[in-house]
Enzyme design. Sequence first.
Site, PDB file in Angstrom:
ATOM      1  N   HIS A 114       0.797  -1.220   0.000  1.00  0.00           N
ATOM      2  CA  HIS A 114       0.000   0.000   0.000  1.00  0.00           C
ATOM      3  C   HIS A 114       0.832   1.273   0.000  1.00  0.00           C
ATOM      4  O   HIS A 114       0.287   2.364  -0.205  1.00  0.00           O
ATOM      5  CB  HIS A 114      -0.976   0.000   1.185  1.00  0.00           C
ATOM      6  N   ASP A 141      -9.998  -0.391   3.600  1.00  0.00           N
ATOM      7  CA  ASP A 141      -8.832  -1.026   4.219  1.00  0.00           C
ATOM      8  C   ASP A 141      -9.168  -1.497   5.627  1.00  0.00           C
ATOM      9  O   ASP A 141      -9.926  -0.838   6.353  1.00  0.00           O
ATOM     10  CB  ASP A 141      -7.692   0.007   4.288  1.00  0.00           C
ATOM     11  N   HIS A 143      -6.826  -1.558   7.779  1.00  0.00           N
ATOM     12  CA  HIS A 143      -5.856  -0.806   8.578  1.00  0.00           C
ATOM     13  C   HIS A 143      -5.949   0.686   8.267  1.00  0.00           C
ATOM     14  O   HIS A 143      -6.335   1.076   7.165  1.00  0.00           O
ATOM     15  CB  HIS A 143      -4.429  -1.290   8.275  1.00  0.00           C
ATOM     16  N   ASP A 145      -3.277   2.719   8.237  1.00  0.00           N
ATOM     17  CA  ASP A 145      -2.079   3.121   7.481  1.00  0.00           C
ATOM     18  C   ASP A 145      -1.674   4.560   7.803  1.00  0.00           C
ATOM     19  O   ASP A 145      -1.254   5.312   6.918  1.00  0.00           O
ATOM     20  CB  ASP A 145      -2.296   2.960   5.974  1.00  0.00           C
ATOM     21  N   HIS A 158       4.449   0.505   4.483  1.00  0.00           N
ATOM     22  CA  HIS A 158       3.082   0.229   4.017  1.00  0.00           C
ATOM     23  C   HIS A 158       2.061   0.518   5.113  1.00  0.00           C
ATOM     24  O   HIS A 158       0.861   0.560   4.830  1.00  0.00           O
ATOM     25  CB  HIS A 158       2.949  -1.202   3.469  1.00  0.00           C
ATOM     26  N   ASP A 245      -7.448  -1.709  -0.671  1.00  0.00           N
ATOM     27  CA  ASP A 245      -6.571  -2.743  -0.138  1.00  0.00           C
ATOM     28  C   ASP A 245      -7.416  -4.007  -0.047  1.00  0.00           C
ATOM     29  O   ASP A 245      -8.486  -4.002   0.575  1.00  0.00           O
ATOM     30  CB  ASP A 245      -6.064  -2.327   1.254  1.00  0.00           C
ATOM     31  N   ASP A 247      -7.285  -6.422   1.739  1.00  0.00           N
ATOM     32  CA  ASP A 247      -7.623  -6.899   3.082  1.00  0.00           C
ATOM     33  C   ASP A 247      -8.871  -6.214   3.644  1.00  0.00           C
ATOM     34  O   ASP A 247      -9.316  -6.532   4.756  1.00  0.00           O
ATOM     35  CB  ASP A 247      -6.441  -6.798   4.041  1.00  0.00           C
ATOM     36  N   GLU A 290      -1.960  -4.957  -2.373  1.00  0.00           N
ATOM     37  CA  GLU A 290      -1.741  -5.991  -1.358  1.00  0.00           C
ATOM     38  C   GLU A 290      -2.221  -7.379  -1.769  1.00  0.00           C
ATOM     39  O   GLU A 290      -2.475  -8.227  -0.916  1.00  0.00           O
ATOM     40  CB  GLU A 290      -2.356  -5.589  -0.013  1.00  0.00           C
TER      41      GLU A 290
END
Length: 318
Positions: A114, A141, A143, A145, A158, A245, A247, A290
């Site tokens: 990312h 996402d 996360h 980040d 990332h 992302d 995830d 990712e």
Amino acid sequence: LAAHPIGTMEKDRHMPRTHIAIIGAPLDFGQDRRGVDMGPSAVRVANLHARVASLGYQVEDRGNIHVEQKEAWPEGDPRAKYLALIASACGALANRVDEALSGGLLPLVLGGDHSVAVGTVSGVSSHFRARHEKVGMIWLDAHADMNTPESSPSGNIHGMPLACILGAGPAELVDLLGYRPKIDPRHAVIVGLREVDATEKPQVRDSGIRAFTMRDIDERGLRTVMEEAIRIATDGTAGLHLSLDMDFCDPVDAPGVGTPVRGGATYREAHLALEMICDSRHMVSMEVVEVNPVIDERNRTADLAVELIMSGLGKRIL
């Protein structure tokens, strides 16, 4: 910005641009787990070009930006590993994205980890800044980040790109192309958040970004959350950049990602998010990051990535 329509196709009701520029960014300097540098290839292997073209778009694959081999370079500062190499790659990517937009194409960037988002968003932001316009952003996402070298437990970049985009972090990334921030936090939204470092939480709360956690989605429903996210990203802007992302999706459906976290968006929730962004007619650029084929199962995460890209570009059930 709208290109001329090329026929009475399904996607014409949704997306104003008729040409797509695929740009690969096989960067894996931003994390320790190897394999995401093969993400662009995995997504292409999942027949991205032909499947997007089947929607009626003219698709141009502009190849990959050049990325150095990780083993050939020292990691440098342990608080911001491989910073100079990441900044160099992001600078090259920013130029490629700006070129695509200037040519009337919608950039579709394939990561990589990312950290490539610093390059993608810099290119998008710079393009609209030259026109005296702002751009918004939706960040799908697990996360946030939003670490910085001072807060990061790992030093992996990332986990820092959104902070850099909003104006906090290493100057080599924050000041890419000579200005900061790339996106006004008031026009930026995170959706799907479910794993945040303890030292990162204050930065998310204080940044001015709107963050929708999985609890928000559980309580309010994905449709309501996405309606608000799109409104925030498009209010007073020329359009929105989508940073996906993989995830964001639950590992049941997307096992081959850099940092999987249980409890993510379901298969249909992920499609609905992309369909709603498409319906808004405000998406000006997109990146998918990712994808890690090394830990995937028969390339099904890359295949899901292509499915979601298609939903974002206008594919419908009916």
